[in-house]
Design a protein around this motif. Sequence first.
Motif, PDB file in Angstrom:
ATOM      1  N   TYR A  90      28.990   4.226  31.028  1.00 40.62           N
ATOM      2  CA  TYR A  90      28.730   4.158  29.587  1.00 40.62           C
ATOM      3  C   TYR A  90      29.559   3.037  28.957  1.00 40.62           C
ATOM      4  O   TYR A  90      29.039   2.212  28.198  1.00 40.62           O
ATOM      5  N   ARG A  91      30.838   2.990  29.291  1.00 46.59           N
ATOM      6  CA  ARG A  91      31.704   1.934  28.744  1.00 46.59           C
ATOM      7  C   ARG A  91      31.303   0.560  29.273  1.00 46.59           C
ATOM      8  O   ARG A  91      31.382  -0.435  28.546  1.00 46.59           O
ATOM      9  N   TYR A  92      30.859   0.509  30.525  1.00 46.77           N
ATOM     10  CA  TYR A  92      30.391  -0.777  31.071  1.00 46.77           C
ATOM     11  C   TYR A  92      29.135  -1.235  30.327  1.00 46.77           C
ATOM     12  O   TYR A  92      28.999  -2.414  29.998  1.00 46.77           O
ATOM     13  N   ALA A  93      28.223  -0.316  30.066  1.00 48.67           N
ATOM     14  CA  ALA A  93      27.003  -0.664  29.326  1.00 48.67           C
ATOM     15  C   ALA A  93      27.359  -1.176  27.940  1.00 48.67           C
ATOM     16  O   ALA A  93      26.771  -2.160  27.464  1.00 48.67           O
ATOM     17  N   GLN A  94      28.326  -0.548  27.287  1.00 47.83           N
ATOM     18  CA  GLN A  94      28.782  -1.033  25.982  1.00 47.83           C
ATOM     19  C   GLN A  94      29.394  -2.425  26.115  1.00 47.83           C
ATOM     20  O   GLN A  94      29.126  -3.302  25.291  1.00 47.83           O
ATOM     21  N   TYR A  95      30.208  -2.624  27.133  1.00 45.35           N
ATOM     22  CA  TYR A  95      30.825  -3.930  27.390  1.00 45.35           C
ATOM     23  C   TYR A  95      29.757  -5.013  27.538  1.00 45.35           C
ATOM     24  O   TYR A  95      29.905  -6.123  27.037  1.00 45.35           O
ATOM     25  N   ARG A  96      28.660  -4.664  28.220  1.00 43.94           N
ATOM     26  CA  ARG A  96      27.578  -5.619  28.448  1.00 43.94           C
ATOM     27  C   ARG A  96      26.666  -5.771  27.237  1.00 43.94           C
ATOM     28  O   ARG A  96      25.753  -6.579  27.232  1.00 43.94           O
ATOM     29  N   GLY A  97      26.876  -4.990  26.201  1.00 42.26           N
ATOM     30  CA  GLY A  97      26.054  -5.078  25.000  1.00 42.26           C
ATOM     31  C   GLY A  97      24.714  -4.384  25.130  1.00 42.26           C
ATOM     32  O   GLY A  97      23.778  -4.681  24.384  1.00 42.26           O
ATOM     33  N   LEU A  98      24.599  -3.451  26.053  1.00 41.14           N
ATOM     34  CA  LEU A  98      23.352  -2.715  26.229  1.00 41.14           C
ATOM     35  C   LEU A  98      23.212  -1.637  25.156  1.00 41.14           C
ATOM     36  O   LEU A  98      24.198  -1.153  24.607  1.00 41.14           O
ATOM     37  N   LYS A 155      19.376  -2.457  36.884  1.00 42.27           N
ATOM     38  CA  LYS A 155      18.033  -2.610  36.310  1.00 42.27           C
ATOM     39  C   LYS A 155      18.064  -2.440  34.794  1.00 42.27           C
ATOM     40  O   LYS A 155      17.375  -3.158  34.080  1.00 42.27           O
ATOM     41  N   LEU A 156      18.861  -1.481  34.299  1.00 38.34           N
ATOM     42  CA  LEU A 156      18.979  -1.296  32.859  1.00 38.34           C
ATOM     43  C   LEU A 156      19.520  -2.543  32.186  1.00 38.34           C
ATOM     44  O   LEU A 156      19.120  -2.899  31.089  1.00 38.34           O
ATOM     45  N   ALA A 157      20.437  -3.209  32.886  1.00 39.11           N
ATOM     46  CA  ALA A 157      21.052  -4.415  32.341  1.00 39.11           C
ATOM     47  C   ALA A 157      20.118  -5.610  32.427  1.00 39.11           C
ATOM     48  O   ALA A 157      20.401  -6.684  31.883  1.00 39.11           O
ATOM     49  N   GLY A 158      19.005  -5.448  33.146  1.00 38.90           N
ATOM     50  CA  GLY A 158      18.041  -6.540  33.298  1.00 38.90           C
ATOM     51  C   GLY A 158      18.555  -7.667  34.163  1.00 38.90           C
ATOM     52  O   GLY A 158      18.194  -8.810  33.981  1.00 38.90           O
ATOM     53  N   LEU A 159      19.387  -7.329  35.113  1.00 38.68           N
ATOM     54  CA  LEU A 159      19.975  -8.349  35.984  1.00 38.68           C
ATOM     55  C   LEU A 159      19.150  -8.544  37.237  1.00 38.68           C
ATOM     56  O   LEU A 159      18.408  -7.753  37.644  1.00 38.68           O
TER      57      LEU A 159
END
Length: 159
Positions: A90-98, A155-159
């Motif tokens: 969750y914190r990583y997703a926030q860090y990535r701006g997701l 995949k969520l990050a679109g990478l």
Amino acid sequence: VLESGLMVGVSADRFAPEETVSRAMVAAVLYRLSGSQEDRFPTFLDVPGDAWYRKAVGWASANGVVSGYENGCFGPNDPVTREQLAAILYRYAQYRGLDVSQTGSIGGFADNSSVSGYARTAMAWANGAGLISGMGDNTLAPRGQAAVILMGLDKLAGL
């Protein structure tokens, strides 16, 4: 995860998918996923300067992706729990701006009351994002192995 370089095997010819995933391993995967080359020394009492995971834990800590325990330690070799994994992702997703606004409802799971307060929002997000779902016994559980969860985040990050 092997082909993308996010995870490495335990030897030249062995991946060991059934072994426990540690907190240091999760930090290392996210460090690689971020493409980071930052070299920040973590301030945790139990992360030595020559540890293979030092850069990853330092980066993850500096960017708010991981946190330590109240005793000032990180617990790099501790098995990552489902709620720790959800909170870290969750914190990583926030860090990535997701977008982390999509959540699922964890209230219907038989073991939802065992989710710690700090991890409830993260667990609901991980459930809503399809990273953590229910098992046959109506308990929350990671969807497969950590490698599968991390590739789902990829995949969520679109990478």
